[in-house]
Design an enzyme around this catalytic site. Structure first.
Site, short mmCIF file in Angstrom:
data_model
loop_
_atom_site.label_atom_id
_atom_site.label_comp_id
_atom_site.label_asym_id
_atom_site.label_seq_id
_atom_site.Cartn_x
_atom_site.Cartn_y
_atom_site.Cartn_z
N ASN A 116 0.81 -1.22 0.00
CA ASN A 116 0.00 0.00 0.00
C ASN A 116 0.85 1.28 0.00
O ASN A 116 0.59 2.20 -0.77
CB ASN A 116 -0.96 -0.01 1.19
N HIS A 162 -17.59 36.25 -31.53
CA HIS A 162 -18.69 35.48 -32.15
C HIS A 162 -18.29 34.90 -33.50
O HIS A 162 -19.14 34.66 -34.36
CB HIS A 162 -19.95 36.35 -32.31
N SER A 283 -6.67 12.51 -48.79
CA SER A 283 -7.88 11.71 -48.83
C SER A 283 -7.69 10.60 -49.84
O SER A 283 -7.05 10.80 -50.88
CB SER A 283 -9.07 12.59 -49.22
N LYS A 289 -7.50 17.03 -51.60
CA LYS A 289 -7.56 17.28 -50.17
C LYS A 289 -6.21 17.26 -49.47
O LYS A 289 -5.34 16.46 -49.77
CB LYS A 289 -8.45 16.23 -49.50
N GLU A 296 -6.70 18.22 -35.76
CA GLU A 296 -8.00 17.59 -35.56
C GLU A 296 -7.93 16.50 -34.49
O GLU A 296 -8.80 16.38 -33.63
CB GLU A 296 -8.50 16.95 -36.85
#
Ligand code: ARG
Length: 465
Positions: A116, A162, A283, A289, A296
């Protein structure tokens, strides 16, 4: 051994039948806690040296233990160690091997301690070195961020609220905002390290031990600032792991915000930056792409780290003192958090200095979004209009600009004067992007000279680490 069932367990004395094979697998932790093997050995070496100093072990016994543990360390680091699930965890695997190697003295090592306090010590040692590695990687990321900020102190981009164009800022200023988040993360990390760096060794199972021990000696040998105060708390406390995961969750949150911005900026719609090909992938179906996979993925990894924080909080919730087997569940979330944070920081520390800003596009985006409208209102206030009236005037001018696809700076003076007679030819200075950022010339503002000074201060702070 007596004639009852040989359970071959280090704790088998009171048992009459072997552990159920499923239970054996279910309760074992060796598959993951072997990650703390080196820390386990360090703890044992410190414990054995202390037991020798207090007269519990002889010098010869200590020499044997050192030799045996040295061999085991070699076996582990070269992948030759034979880990066994029957021996449950890292502690008993190493102890059993030690006894195999040096005989009866191996069994004396566990005098005056328990798994422990042993496991509590191991996790603290493990996490302390993980923290040091993370601190170094975080510092590398901050250096790269501040370095790029210094280069981009005068690069104009739109600032957003925003996610709508608000006022022009400099790219360097934006990067230094990132650095402030990371600076707080760093101080949280150090804070966590300070509270973590106490030695639970000597708490034994929960109540302490009857043997003469010197807890200061083991604490010092292991680089802890001091021994912990209370034996019950020592074996049950996992606050340090929770604090670390809280640090990690917030750091990952920051990295996810940066990731989000990089992903947006690298899109054809924003087109503010180029991420080097080595941080992107293609891709399999769309040849055009170039995907920003690295940011990400980092953005996505915040999920597991937040999850680990909740796991540990829930693990500790309502646990009665002192040690409970529940605590064995602390390791996998903690280890995965360490791995995820280190990988994410590494990715960012490599990637950020390699970001290539497209300064023309950034500038053009700031120009297109009426980002100097506030500057025009402030100009009118200086000419004596109340701010609310100035706001109204500029709102009308912007509406006209939107209808005619014309920026404020491109309107003829006569057009501007139709909205307010107080406007004069000196207005065009305040409508330029450069004039707008340069005017915010105070501590914490976006003026290039402030950004340069702020980057220099940040660099000097990093230098002190
Ligand atoms: N493997 C255990 C853990 O990780 C070690 C401590 C076990 N102690 C005990 N009394 N069963 O928590």
């Amino acid at each position: 051994m007596n004639e009852k069932q040989d359970t071959s367990k280090l704790w088998g004395g009171r048992f009459n039948e072997p552990t159920d094979s499923f239970v054996q697998r279910f309760t074992a932790s060796v598959n993951f806690d072997q990650r703390m093997a080196i820390e386990d050995i360090e703890g044992s070496l410190a414990h054995a040296a202390m037991l020798t100093a207090t007269g519990v072990l002889t010098a010869q016994e200590l020499a044997d233990i050192r030799e045996g543990l040295g061999k085991i360390r070699d076996e582990i680091s070269t992948g030759r160690f034979n880990w066994s699930v029957e021996l449950e965890d890292v502690h008993m695997n190493i102890e059993a091997r030690l006894t195999q190697l040096i005989g009866i003295t191996g069994k004396k090592l566990h005098t005056g301690r328990s798994r422990n306090d042993q496991v509590a010590t191991d996790i603290r040692l493990y996490l302390r070195s993980a923290i040091d590695a993370i601190a170094a990687e975080l510092t590398r990321l901050q250096r790269g961020t501040v370095g790029l900020a210094a280069q981009q102190a005068a690069t104009i981009m739109p600032g957003f609220t925003h996610l709508q164009t608000a006022q022009p800022v400099t790219f360097g200023h934006h990067l230094l905002a990132w650095n402030e988040m990371l600076e707080r993360d760093y101080s949280r990390l150090l804070d966590c390290r300070t509270r973590l760096n106490q030695s639970p060794l000597g708490a034994a199972a929960l109540a302490g031990t009857t043997y003469p021990i010197d807890r200061n000696m083991t604490a010092a040998a292991l680089g802890f600032d001091r021994p912990t105060e209370n034996s019950l708390d020592s074996v049950s406390d996992r606050d340090f792991a929770i604090e670390f995961c809280a640090f990690a969750a917030l750091l990952m949150t920051h990295l996810s915000r940066m990731s989000e911005e990089l992903v947006l900026w690298a899109s054809a719609q924003f087109n503010f930056i180029e991420l080097p090909d080595r941080f992107c992938t293609g891709s399999s179906i769309m040849p055009q792409k170039k995907n920003p996979d690295v940011p990400e993925l980092v953005r996505g990894k915040v999920g597991r780290v937040n999850g680990h924080l909740i796991s540990l909080l829930t693990l500790m919730k309502s646990q009665p003192l002192a040690y409970n087997k529940d605590n064995q569940e602390d390791k996998e979330p903690l280890f995965d958090t360490v791995d995820t944070v280190l990988d994410s920081l590494r990715a960012f520390a490599d990637m950020v200095p390699a970001i290539r800003p497209k300064t023309e596009q950034m500038r053009e985006a700031a120009r297109r979004g009426f980002s100097t409208a506030t500057d025009l209102a402030d100009y009118l206030v200086r000419k004596g209009l109340p701010f609310r009236d100035a706001h109204e005037v500029v709102g009308k001018a912007v509406a006209h600009g939107v209808a005619n696809d014309q920026d404020l700076a491109d309107m003829p003076l006569a057009t501007l004067q139709d909205f307010c007679q107080a406007i004069d030819s000196d207005v065009f200075e305040v409508l330029t992007l450069e004039g707008s950022v340069a005017a915010r010339d105070h501590l914490g503002g976006t003026a290039p000279r402030q950004v340069t000074a702020a980057a220099e201060r940040a660099r000097a702070r990093l230098e002190q680490r």
